[in-house]
Design an enzyme around this catalytic site. Structure first.
Site, PDB file in Angstrom:
ATOM      1  N   LEU A  98       0.888  -1.167   0.000  1.00  0.00           N
ATOM      2  CA  LEU A  98       0.000   0.000   0.000  1.00  0.00           C
ATOM      3  C   LEU A  98       0.915   1.202   0.000  1.00  0.00           C
ATOM      4  CD1 LEU A  98      -2.794  -0.699   2.658  1.00  0.00           C
ATOM      5  CD2 LEU A  98      -3.160  -0.213   0.237  1.00  0.00           C
ATOM      6  N   ASP A  99       0.712   2.147  -0.901  1.00  0.00           N
ATOM      7  CA  ASP A  99       1.648   3.266  -0.948  1.00  0.00           C
ATOM      8  C   ASP A  99       1.564   4.116   0.318  1.00  0.00           C
ATOM      9  OD1 ASP A  99      -0.666   4.734  -1.393  1.00  0.00           O
ATOM     10  OD2 ASP A  99      -0.258   5.096  -3.498  1.00  0.00           O
ATOM     11  N   LYS A 100       2.566   4.927   0.535  1.00  0.00           N
ATOM     12  CA  LYS A 100       2.734   5.663   1.785  1.00  0.00           C
ATOM     13  C   LYS A 100       1.516   6.504   2.171  1.00  0.00           C
ATOM     14  CE  LYS A 100       6.151   8.631   4.106  1.00  0.00           C
ATOM     15  NZ  LYS A 100       7.462   9.299   3.954  1.00  0.00           N
ATOM     16  N   SER A 102      -1.548   5.882   1.544  1.00  0.00           N
ATOM     17  CA  SER A 102      -2.732   5.039   1.702  1.00  0.00           C
ATOM     18  C   SER A 102      -2.718   4.325   3.046  1.00  0.00           C
ATOM     19  CB  SER A 102      -2.805   4.016   0.568  1.00  0.00           C
ATOM     20  OG  SER A 102      -2.859   4.654  -0.692  1.00  0.00           O
TER      21      SER A 102
END
Length: 234
Positions: A98-100, A102
């Site tokens: 999950l990107d930062k 998110s």
């Protein structure tokens, strides 16, 4: 853990071959002939052909409700990396990412054998997200997002059309989306095509696993039943 998974985890054979051994009456649990589908508890003694078997290692499966600002990397020099955040005493790594900016559900494990099986897009394992954007959405937006969107994938430097997916409006600026693939920053890139910026993105489900009972920033180990359900679908 199901008996066939237990036998397989020792490295003796596959789950299918383990079922054959069970059917042939060659497997016992605590001195009694085992049956297909039977579960193995922590202190049970499992024998095959009269010899006790023990899994090679205790696999760890963790569900984390990742907060915004944590980076899904095993590189410890990266500030705010997910490994230091959880601080688990054994080596683990995230399944996917999950990107930062998110938040939400992400799985971590020390079992490399299941990672690709979970992430492989052709297996159509669902991941559900709740997304808030910077302006009002309408039915046209929902239909276009659902039908497949042409986005640029920086991983292979190619344009790709996303798979058709389920999208439902929650309120004027929030929608739910269920994906069966995981391209880099996929939802954000899909929204950008139609002139929307994502303000908040939260993953709330992976396959049958949800965030129920896991507050933001907390984690728990998956139960044997949950892992059995996952393994049956891989």
């Amino acid at each position: 853990m199901r008996l066939n998974n237990y036998i397989s985890s020792t490295g003796m054979c596959s789950r299918r071959e383990a079922d054959k051994l069970i059917q042939q009456g060659k497997v016992s649990i605590n001195g009694k002939i085992a049956k297909i589908g039977q579960s193995v508890e922590v202190n049970d003694i499992v024998k095959v052909n009269g010899k006790r078997i023990i899994p090679k290692k205790n696999n760890v499966y963790i569900a984390l409700n990742k907060p915004v600002g944590i980076t899904c990397t095993t590189e410890r020099h990266v500030k705010g990396n997910i490994i230091d955040y959880i601080n688990y005493p054994e080596r683990i790594f995230p399944i996917g990412r999950l990107d930062k900016p998110s938040e939400g559900l992400i799985l971590l494990t020390n079992d490399g054998s299941i990672v690709n099986k979970i992430l492989r897009s052709e297996n159509n394992h669902e991941k559900e997200y709740v997304v808030t954007v910077d302006k009002n959405i309408n039915q046209k937006f929902i239909e276009k997002m659902s039908s497949g969107v042409k986005i640029f994938n920086p991983v292979n430097n190619k344009w790709v059309v996303t798979k058709k997916c389920h999208v439902n409006k929650i309120n004027d600026r929030t929608f739910k989306i269920i994906l069966s693939q995981g391209l880099n920053r996929q939802i954000r890139r899909m929204c950008e095509v139609f002139g929307y910026n994502v303000i908040k993105l939260k993953r709330v489900r992976i396959m049958d696993l949800t965030l129920k009972g896991i507050p933001t920033g907390k984690w728990r180990k998956l139960t044997s039943k949950e892992m059995d359900n996952i393994l049956q679908k891989l």
